[in-house]
Motif scaffolding. Structure first.
Motif, PDB file in Angstrom:
ATOM      1  N   ARG A  55      -4.521   0.392   1.110  1.00 37.18           N
ATOM      2  CA  ARG A  55      -5.277   1.535   1.252  1.00 37.18           C
ATOM      3  C   ARG A  55      -5.219   1.857   3.020  1.00 37.18           C
ATOM      4  O   ARG A  55      -5.558   0.936   3.626  1.00 37.18           O
ATOM      5  CB  ARG A  55      -6.577   1.858   0.709  1.00 37.18           C
ATOM      6  CG  ARG A  55      -6.972   1.886  -0.770  1.00 37.18           C
ATOM      7  CD  ARG A  55      -8.179   1.710  -1.037  1.00 37.18           C
ATOM      8  NE  ARG A  55      -8.722   0.449  -0.942  1.00 37.18           N
ATOM      9  CZ  ARG A  55     -10.045   0.149  -1.217  1.00 37.18           C
ATOM     10  NH1 ARG A  55     -10.740   0.926  -1.442  1.00 37.18           N
ATOM     11  NH2 ARG A  55     -10.361  -1.148  -0.861  1.00 37.18           N
ATOM     12  N   PHE A  56      -4.822   3.056   3.212  1.00 37.45           N
ATOM     13  CA  PHE A  56      -4.899   3.412   4.721  1.00 37.45           C
ATOM     14  C   PHE A  56      -5.559   4.599   5.264  1.00 37.45           C
ATOM     15  O   PHE A  56      -5.718   5.684   4.375  1.00 37.45           O
ATOM     16  CB  PHE A  56      -3.369   3.646   5.248  1.00 37.45           C
ATOM     17  CG  PHE A  56      -2.450   2.458   5.263  1.00 37.45           C
ATOM     18  CD1 PHE A  56      -2.634   1.435   6.161  1.00 37.45           C
ATOM     19  CD2 PHE A  56      -1.582   2.095   4.141  1.00 37.45           C
ATOM     20  CE1 PHE A  56      -1.743   0.180   6.332  1.00 37.45           C
ATOM     21  CE2 PHE A  56      -0.840   0.800   4.187  1.00 37.45           C
ATOM     22  CZ  PHE A  56      -1.073   0.066   4.980  1.00 37.45           C
ATOM     23  N   PHE A  57      -6.269   4.591   6.245  1.00 43.93           N
ATOM     24  CA  PHE A  57      -7.260   5.725   6.751  1.00 43.93           C
ATOM     25  C   PHE A  57      -6.851   5.959   7.959  1.00 43.93           C
ATOM     26  O   PHE A  57      -6.996   5.345   8.941  1.00 43.93           O
ATOM     27  CB  PHE A  57      -8.562   5.343   6.521  1.00 43.93           C
ATOM     28  CG  PHE A  57      -8.931   4.777   5.041  1.00 43.93           C
ATOM     29  CD1 PHE A  57      -9.187   5.731   4.232  1.00 43.93           C
ATOM     30  CD2 PHE A  57      -8.942   3.501   4.885  1.00 43.93           C
ATOM     31  CE1 PHE A  57      -9.797   5.388   2.960  1.00 43.93           C
ATOM     32  CE2 PHE A  57      -9.148   3.077   3.532  1.00 43.93           C
ATOM     33  CZ  PHE A  57      -9.492   3.959   2.855  1.00 43.93           C
ATOM     34  N   VAL A  58      -6.320   7.302   8.336  1.00 46.05           N
ATOM     35  CA  VAL A  58      -5.781   7.934   9.531  1.00 46.05           C
ATOM     36  C   VAL A  58      -6.874   8.881  10.104  1.00 46.05           C
ATOM     37  O   VAL A  58      -6.992  10.030   9.517  1.00 46.05           O
ATOM     38  CB  VAL A  58      -4.517   8.638   9.452  1.00 46.05           C
ATOM     39  CG1 VAL A  58      -4.014   8.939  10.899  1.00 46.05           C
ATOM     40  CG2 VAL A  58      -3.506   7.439   8.750  1.00 46.05           C
ATOM     41  N   GLY A  59      -7.507   8.274  11.066  1.00 40.78           N
ATOM     42  CA  GLY A  59      -8.507   9.329  12.026  1.00 40.78           C
ATOM     43  C   GLY A  59      -7.985   9.892  13.108  1.00 40.78           C
ATOM     44  O   GLY A  59      -7.098   9.197  13.862  1.00 40.78           O
ATOM     45  N   THR A  86       5.472  -1.129   2.002  1.00 39.15           N
ATOM     46  CA  THR A  86       3.980  -1.378   1.695  1.00 39.15           C
ATOM     47  C   THR A  86       3.462  -0.443   0.379  1.00 39.15           C
ATOM     48  O   THR A  86       3.894   0.630   0.471  1.00 39.15           O
ATOM     49  CB  THR A  86       2.878  -1.109   2.632  1.00 39.15           C
ATOM     50  OG1 THR A  86       3.443  -2.023   3.795  1.00 39.15           O
ATOM     51  CG2 THR A  86       1.592  -1.686   2.067  1.00 39.15           C
ATOM     52  N   GLU A  87       3.344  -1.098  -0.536  1.00 39.33           N
ATOM     53  CA  GLU A  87       2.724  -0.174  -1.920  1.00 39.33           C
ATOM     54  C   GLU A  87       1.344   0.521  -1.430  1.00 39.33           C
ATOM     55  O   GLU A  87       0.600  -0.201  -1.177  1.00 39.33           O
ATOM     56  CB  GLU A  87       2.535  -0.992  -3.106  1.00 39.33           C
ATOM     57  CG  GLU A  87       2.297  -0.156  -4.245  1.00 39.33           C
ATOM     58  CD  GLU A  87       2.114  -0.974  -5.750  1.00 39.33           C
ATOM     59  OE1 GLU A  87       1.863  -0.483  -6.518  1.00 39.33           O
ATOM     60  OE2 GLU A  87       2.605  -1.936  -5.553  1.00 39.33           O
ATOM     61  N   LYS A 116       3.384  13.741   1.409  1.00 36.67           N
ATOM     62  CA  LYS A 116       3.250  14.115  -0.019  1.00 36.67           C
ATOM     63  C   LYS A 116       3.805  12.902  -0.965  1.00 36.67           C
ATOM     64  O   LYS A 116       3.064  12.174  -2.027  1.00 36.67           O
ATOM     65  CB  LYS A 116       3.844  15.323  -0.426  1.00 36.67           C
ATOM     66  CG  LYS A 116       2.948  16.371   0.087  1.00 36.67           C
ATOM     67  CD  LYS A 116       3.607  17.717  -0.528  1.00 36.67           C
ATOM     68  CE  LYS A 116       2.394  18.923  -0.120  1.00 36.67           C
ATOM     69  NZ  LYS A 116       3.060  20.175  -0.801  1.00 36.67           N
ATOM     70  N   ALA A 117       5.016  12.575  -0.767  1.00 36.16           N
ATOM     71  CA  ALA A 117       5.330  11.305  -1.466  1.00 36.16           C
ATOM     72  C   ALA A 117       4.841   9.998  -1.451  1.00 36.16           C
ATOM     73  O   ALA A 117       4.613   9.360  -2.625  1.00 36.16           O
ATOM     74  CB  ALA A 117       7.026  11.050  -0.967  1.00 36.16           C
TER      75      ALA A 117
END
Length: 411
Positions: free
Chosen positions: A2-6, A52-53, A82-83
Motif C-alpha cells: 500500500r502506498f500513500f501520496v501526499g 511491486t504488487e 487508473k491501471a
C-alpha cells in the motif's frame, strides 16, 4: 503493498511525500504545478510502484481552490494510474490541520504538510473522493457561479432599497407591489422627482405602470394610488441630494438587470448539461431545475457516499454531540463546517418543497412549534435534513418521487 501520496499544492509547485503501509517515507520531491510537473509526478509514482504488487494507491491533496483542481483531475483521469487502482482525494484543509496537531513537534513547512496528508490517508481517515466526473465539474462551476451572482444581486438590492429610502422613505411601506418589478425599475430610471410623481395624474401613472408592467398588474390604478400616497407622505430632499440619489438608483438598477441577465445565461447552460445527466431529484414537487442542479453538482456520483448521513455531514446539516460522563447536552448548535454550496441548495430547496408537499409542510410546522425563538431558521434546516434522506433514496435507487398517500396505498 500500500502506498500513500501526499501533495501540498501551491500556485507554483507541488511538494510530494510517498509513504508505505508502515509509515516509512519512500520518497519526497518537488515538481512544478503545471502539465510537465504533473507528468513528472506521475512518472515518479510509476517508478516507485514498478515491480511491486500494489494493493492500495491513494493520492491526497488539500482543497486549495483552483490550485488543486488541475492536478487532482489530471491524476484522477490518468489511465496509467487508473491501471494501478489509484484513488484521488481532495480533502478539507481543516481536517488536515486538526490531524497535524497530534504531531506536536512538527514545524509548518510544505514538505511537512505533504507528509501529514499522506499519513492522514494511511490511517484511513479519508472515506470519500471529492473528485468528480467532468459533467459534474462543469455543472459545479456553473451552479457555484450562479450562487455568487445571487448573493451579489441580493446585496445590490439592499443598496437599492437603502437609496430608495432616501428618495421616498415610505415607498416600501405603502406600495403594494414588488419594488424590483420591471415597471417599478423603469419608474426610477425615468428619474422623476417626488413632486413630479405627486402631481402626475393618477390615470397617467396607472397607464404608465400598465404599459411598462406588460399588463401584469391586476389593479394598476390601486398601485398608482399607493405610489402617490407614499410620495406625498415622504420627506423632501434638497435638489442636489435628490439628483445624486437618482444616479445611485439608476446605477443599482443597471447592475441588478445585468446580474439578472447573467443568471439567465447560466441557467440555460445548466439546463443543457442537466439534460445529459440521469437523475430523479427533479421529480420532487417544488424543487425545480436550479436547486436540482445545485444539489447534483455538489453530490456528484451518489456512490461516493456510504449513506445519507455522510451526505448530511458533507453539507454541514448535522448537530455536534456534546457529552461528558452522564451529561449529554440537549441544546447543541448546527455544524459550521461542510460544503456551503450544498447546504445552501438543500435549505433553499427545502423551503420550496415544504410549500408543495404536505408531508414536508407538516414536518416544518411541527418543528416550528417546538421552540420559542429562531423557529423558521431551525425548522427549515431540519426540513432540509429530512430532504437529504429523500434525495439520497431517489438517487441511490433510481426512483421517482411518490407522495406519502400513494406510498401508504401501495403498502
Amino acid at each position: 503493498m500500500r502506498f500513500f501520496v501526499g501533495l501540498d499544492v501551491s500556485s507554483f509547485d507541488m511538494k510530494g511525500c510517498i509513504l508505505d503501509q508502515d509509515g516509512a517515507v519512500v520518497a519526497t520531491f518537488t515538481v512544478a504545478n503545471n502539465m510537465p510537473g504533473a507528468m513528472e509526478l506521475k512518472q515518479r509514482i510509476l517508478d516507485i510502484t514498478a515491480d511491486t504488487e500494489v494493493d492500495i494507491l491513494k493520492i491526497g491533496l488539500e482543497s486549495t481552490s483552483v490550485y488543486s483542481f488541475h492536478p487532482s483531475m489530471f491524476l484522477h483521469h490518468d489511465s496509467d494510474l487508473k491501471a494501478l487502482g489509484a484513488q484521488v482525494f481532495v480533502m478539507n484543509p481543516k481536517q488536515i490541520a486538526n490531524f497535524k496537531k497530534s504531531y506536536s513537534d512538527m514545524n509548518k513547512t510544505d514538505a511537512v504538510d505533504a507528509f501529514v496528508i499522506a499519513d492522514y490517508m494511511r490511517f484511513g481517515r479519508n472515506t470519500m473522493s471529492v473528485v468528480k466526473e467532468s459533467q459534474y465539474v462543469a455543472l459545479q462551476q456553473l451552479t457555484r457561479s450562479r450562487y455568487h451572482l445571487i448573493q451579489t444581486m441580493t446585496k445590490e438590492k439592499q443598496h437599492f432599497l437603502q437609496h430608495l429610502s432616501f428618495k421616498c422613505n415610505t415607498f416600501s411601506q405603502d406600495v403594494e407591489s414588488s419594488v424590483f418589478g420591471q415597471a417599478m425599475m423603469d419608474l426610477f430610471l425615468e428619474k422623476f422627482s417626488l413632486e413630479e410623481l405627486a402631481q402626475l395624474p393618477l390615470e397617467d401613472l396607472a397607464s404608465y405602470l400598465q404599459a411598462r408592467g406588460k399588463n401584469r398588474f391586476p389593479d394598476p390604478k390601486a398601485v398608482a394610488s399607493s405610489i402617490q400616497k407614499a410620495v406625498r407622505s415622504s420627506y423632501r430632499l434638497d435638489k442636489v441630494v435628490e439628483g445624486s440619489i437618482d444616479v445611485l438608483l439608476a446605477t443599482s438598477i443597471t447592475v441588478i438587470r445585468s446580474l439578472q441577465q447573467q443568471v439567465k445565461e447560466i441557467d440555460k447552460t445548466i439546463e443543457r448539461i442537466m439534460a445529459g445527466i440521469t437523475q430523479t431529484v427533479e421529480s420532487i414537487p417544488g424543487i425545480g431545475p436550479v436547486f436540482t442542479a445545485g444539489i447534483i453538482a455538489e453530490i456528484g456520483q451518489i456512490e461516493r457516499f456510504d449513506d445519507e448521513t455522510k451526505i448530511a455531514k458533507y453539507a454541514g446539516l448535522y448537530w455536534r454531540t456534546h457529552q461528558s460522563g452522564r451529561f449529554t447536552a440537549e441544546d447543541t448548535s448546527l455544524s459550521r463546517q461542510g460544503n456551503q454550496y450544498l447546504r445552501y441548495y438543500f435549505v433553499e430547496a427545502a423551503n420550496s418543497v415544504r410549500r408543495q408537499v404536505p408531508e414536508y409542510q407538516s414536518y416544518y410546522a411541527k418543528k416550528y412549534r417546538e421552540v420559542p425563538k429562531h423557529q423558521h431558521k431551525r425548522a427549515l434546516v431540519l426540513t432540509a435534513r429530512k430532504l437529504v434522506r429523500l434525495v439520497d433514496a431517489l438517487l441511490r435507487n433510481h426512483q421517482l418521487f411518490v407522495p406519502e398517500r400513494e406510498r401508504e396505498a401501495m403498502t
